[in-house]
Design a protein around this motif. Structure first.
Motif, PDB file in Angstrom:
ATOM      1  N   ALA A 202      -9.406  -0.368   0.851  1.00  0.00           N
ATOM      2  CA  ALA A 202      -9.470  -1.794   0.555  1.00  0.00           C
ATOM      3  C   ALA A 202     -10.081  -2.567   1.717  1.00  0.00           C
ATOM      4  O   ALA A 202     -10.744  -3.587   1.528  1.00  0.00           O
ATOM      5  CB  ALA A 202      -8.076  -2.324   0.237  1.00  0.00           C
ATOM      6  N   GLN A 203      -9.879  -2.050   2.937  1.00  0.00           N
ATOM      7  CA  GLN A 203     -10.351  -2.746   4.133  1.00  0.00           C
ATOM      8  C   GLN A 203     -11.828  -2.507   4.411  1.00  0.00           C
ATOM      9  O   GLN A 203     -12.577  -3.428   4.733  1.00  0.00           O
ATOM     10  CB  GLN A 203      -9.515  -2.319   5.340  1.00  0.00           C
ATOM     11  N   SER A 204     -12.277  -1.250   4.280  1.00  0.00           N
ATOM     12  CA  SER A 204     -13.652  -0.932   4.687  1.00  0.00           C
ATOM     13  C   SER A 204     -14.458  -0.165   3.646  1.00  0.00           C
ATOM     14  O   SER A 204     -15.627   0.117   3.870  1.00  0.00           O
ATOM     15  CB  SER A 204     -13.629  -0.114   5.988  1.00  0.00           C
TER      16      SER A 204
ATOM     17  N   GLU B 240       2.238   1.009  -2.340  1.00  0.00           N
ATOM     18  CA  GLU B 240       1.579  -0.086  -1.630  1.00  0.00           C
ATOM     19  C   GLU B 240       1.114   0.384  -0.257  1.00  0.00           C
ATOM     20  O   GLU B 240       1.860   0.998   0.503  1.00  0.00           O
ATOM     21  CB  GLU B 240       2.544  -1.264  -1.482  1.00  0.00           C
ATOM     22  N   GLY B 241      -0.149   0.113   0.060  1.00  0.00           N
ATOM     23  CA  GLY B 241      -0.697   0.477   1.361  1.00  0.00           C
ATOM     24  C   GLY B 241      -1.241   1.885   1.445  1.00  0.00           C
ATOM     25  O   GLY B 241      -1.886   2.236   2.435  1.00  0.00           O
TER      26      GLY B 241
ATOM     27  N   ASP C 299      -7.260  -6.549  -3.089  1.00  0.00           N
ATOM     28  CA  ASP C 299      -6.501  -6.464  -1.838  1.00  0.00           C
ATOM     29  C   ASP C 299      -5.494  -5.328  -1.865  1.00  0.00           C
ATOM     30  O   ASP C 299      -5.171  -4.742  -0.836  1.00  0.00           O
ATOM     31  CB  ASP C 299      -5.769  -7.787  -1.582  1.00  0.00           C
ATOM     32  N   GLU C 300      -5.001  -5.019  -3.041  1.00  0.00           N
ATOM     33  CA  GLU C 300      -3.956  -4.007  -3.166  1.00  0.00           C
ATOM     34  C   GLU C 300      -4.342  -3.008  -4.254  1.00  0.00           C
ATOM     35  O   GLU C 300      -4.804  -3.391  -5.330  1.00  0.00           O
ATOM     36  CB  GLU C 300      -2.612  -4.667  -3.498  1.00  0.00           C
TER      37      GLU C 300
ATOM     38  N   ALA D 115      -4.881   1.701   1.676  1.00  0.00           N
ATOM     39  CA  ALA D 115      -5.272   0.509   2.433  1.00  0.00           C
ATOM     40  C   ALA D 115      -6.606   0.647   3.160  1.00  0.00           C
ATOM     41  O   ALA D 115      -7.404  -0.301   3.182  1.00  0.00           O
ATOM     42  CB  ALA D 115      -4.173   0.140   3.422  1.00  0.00           C
ATOM     43  N   PRO D 116      -6.911   1.807   3.789  1.00  0.00           N
ATOM     44  CA  PRO D 116      -8.212   1.913   4.486  1.00  0.00           C
ATOM     45  C   PRO D 116      -9.402   1.666   3.562  1.00  0.00           C
ATOM     46  O   PRO D 116     -10.431   1.147   4.009  1.00  0.00           O
ATOM     47  CB  PRO D 116      -8.212   3.352   5.019  1.00  0.00           C
TER      48      PRO D 116
END
Length: 413
Positions: free
Chosen positions: A371-373, A364-365, A336-337, A368-369
């Motif tokens: 981790a998402q897709s 952090e973040g 997730d991170e 993120a893109p």
């Protein structure tokens, strides 16, 4: 210096060599579900052998010795080329038939043959059919070695081949696996300058359905130490192929220009291992994903070579990138991170050999893109990247293409 591939190797004399000794590998599924790896004849298990090495695996991770496809070099190929061993087999399945395109030559010579053999299964028995492309050292510019079968958008087969000397060429094949036009030597797709000895080989091409483009993978420079794998793209199977910076892969101009987008190079792994001269790749399309298959040398002793498989993934911009970590088996959980310290490598054409990483903090973040897709535009080490995420058995990694057309690797420390 000519490599003596068939010289006995005493340090591999005990037991099954596994993937060690594999050179110019390609992988195909047998009818019983096993994976078989075919590769150039090299010394394994302490004794010479010839006839195309075969290894087997149930999981694409652990490999076991299987044997040889032939008992030596088939007579017609040996008589033409004087070859003592077989190089760079390419194996494909067409209907009920397995087809092997293999190379017979000797180091530094253009007197070479790409021949076709067939079998009912990858496990054999293999039967020599006949020559597909032949070249003569004092007659032809191109060298008939390193065959790869390419499938175009209409499902038709083409033959990509060539190496040092005259570069890489492509020609159409008929349904029988032979050239449509007898004696066809094909058209140029990659040419390098004479001052570099035309140093390119091990080409293969794969079409990306999403972008509709053809990706050409090939190896530049010396197989002993500076080998690296590069990619270029085209809207047509016959080219022109251009790298991520827009440079044409047919460029014999002097002084040499840097062409080709480097996607794998010699590097120092996170555990300190130096993996040297990765090259002569092929691709494998499976239900688990698409893999780049290539050999690599032990930097501590470059006479030792083995096979690596790496996942391939396409960026949102349609460029194929390879995982910085070799494949170690299926991993289901995506983190997730992705914050923390990362090891970052820059794969520029003139990079130090081996590539060594720098430690870079990731907040952090920031990724993120991914981790998402699994892909997207991110920033790493101050660079904007069109990137893809790889979650492997040995860790988490990122590969991304910056706005200059340079690939960065990131491995979470």
């Amino acid at each position: 210096m000519e490599p003596d591939y068939l010289a006995p190797s005493a340090d591999l004399a005990a037991g099954d060599p596994g993937a060690w000794g594999a050179h110019d590998p390609t992988v195909v599924a047998a009818r019983d579900g096993r994976w078989l790896m075919f590769s150039t004849d090299t010394a394994v298990a302490g004794a010479p052998g010839a006839g195309v090495q075969i290894r087997q695996s149930d999981d694409l991770v652990t490999w076991r010795w299987f044997g040889h496809a032939f008992d030596g070099v088939p007579h017609e190929a040996a008589e033409w080329s004087g070859a003592r061993g077989i190089w760079a087999p390419e194996v494909v399945v067409r209907g009920d038939e397995y087809r092997m395109y293999y190379s017979a030559s000797s180091f530094g010579s253009r007197t070479s043959m790409i021949a076709l053999a067939t079998a009912p299964d990858a496990t054999g028995p293999w039967a020599h059919v006949g020559p597909i492309v032949t070249t003569g050292h004092d007659v032809d510019v191109v060298n008939a070695i390193d065959a790869a079968v390419v499938v175009d958008e209409e499902g038709r087969d083409w033959l990509l081949y060539g190496s040092f000397f005259g570069g890489l060429r492509i020609l159409p094949l008929g349904e029988d696996g032979r050239p449509v036009r007898e004696g066809d030597k094909g058209s140029e797709v990659v040419v390098r300058p004479e001052s570099l000895h035309g140093a390119v080989e091990g080409g293969h091409i794969l079409r990306d359905e999403e972008s509709g483009t053809f990706a050409l993978f090939c190896s530049f420079d010396s197989l002993f130490d500076t080998y690296n794998i590069r990619v270029a793209r085209s809207d047509s199977v016959t080219g022109p192929y251009r790298d991520a910076a827009g440079k044409n892969m047919v460029d014999p101009s002097e002084p040499p220009h840097p062409v080709g987008t480097v996607i794998v190079a010699g590097y120092e792994a996170p555990d300190g291992t130096h993996w040297a001269a990765p090259g002569h790749s092929s691709h494998l399309v499976t239900d688990l994903g698409i893999f780049l298959v290539h050999h690599v040398r032990d930097g501590a002793d470059p006479t030792h070579h083995t096979a690596h498989l790496r996942r391939l993934a396409w960026t949102t911009g349609g460029w194929p990138l390879a995982s910085p970590l070799p494949y170690g088996g299926q991993v289901a959980q995506v983190p997730d991170e992705l914050s923390g310290e990362w090891l970052v490598y820059e794969l520029v054409p003139d990079a130090p050999n081996p590539l060594r990483p720098r430690r870079v903090p990731v907040t952090e973040g920031q990724l993120a893109p991914l981790a998402q897709s699994g892909r997207g535009r991110v920033e790493l080490d101050g660079r904007s990247l069109d990137a893809v995420l790889f979650v492997e058995a040995d860790g988490v990694a990122v590969a991304g293409l910056d706005d200059r057309g340079v690939v960065l690797w990131g491995i979470r420390a």
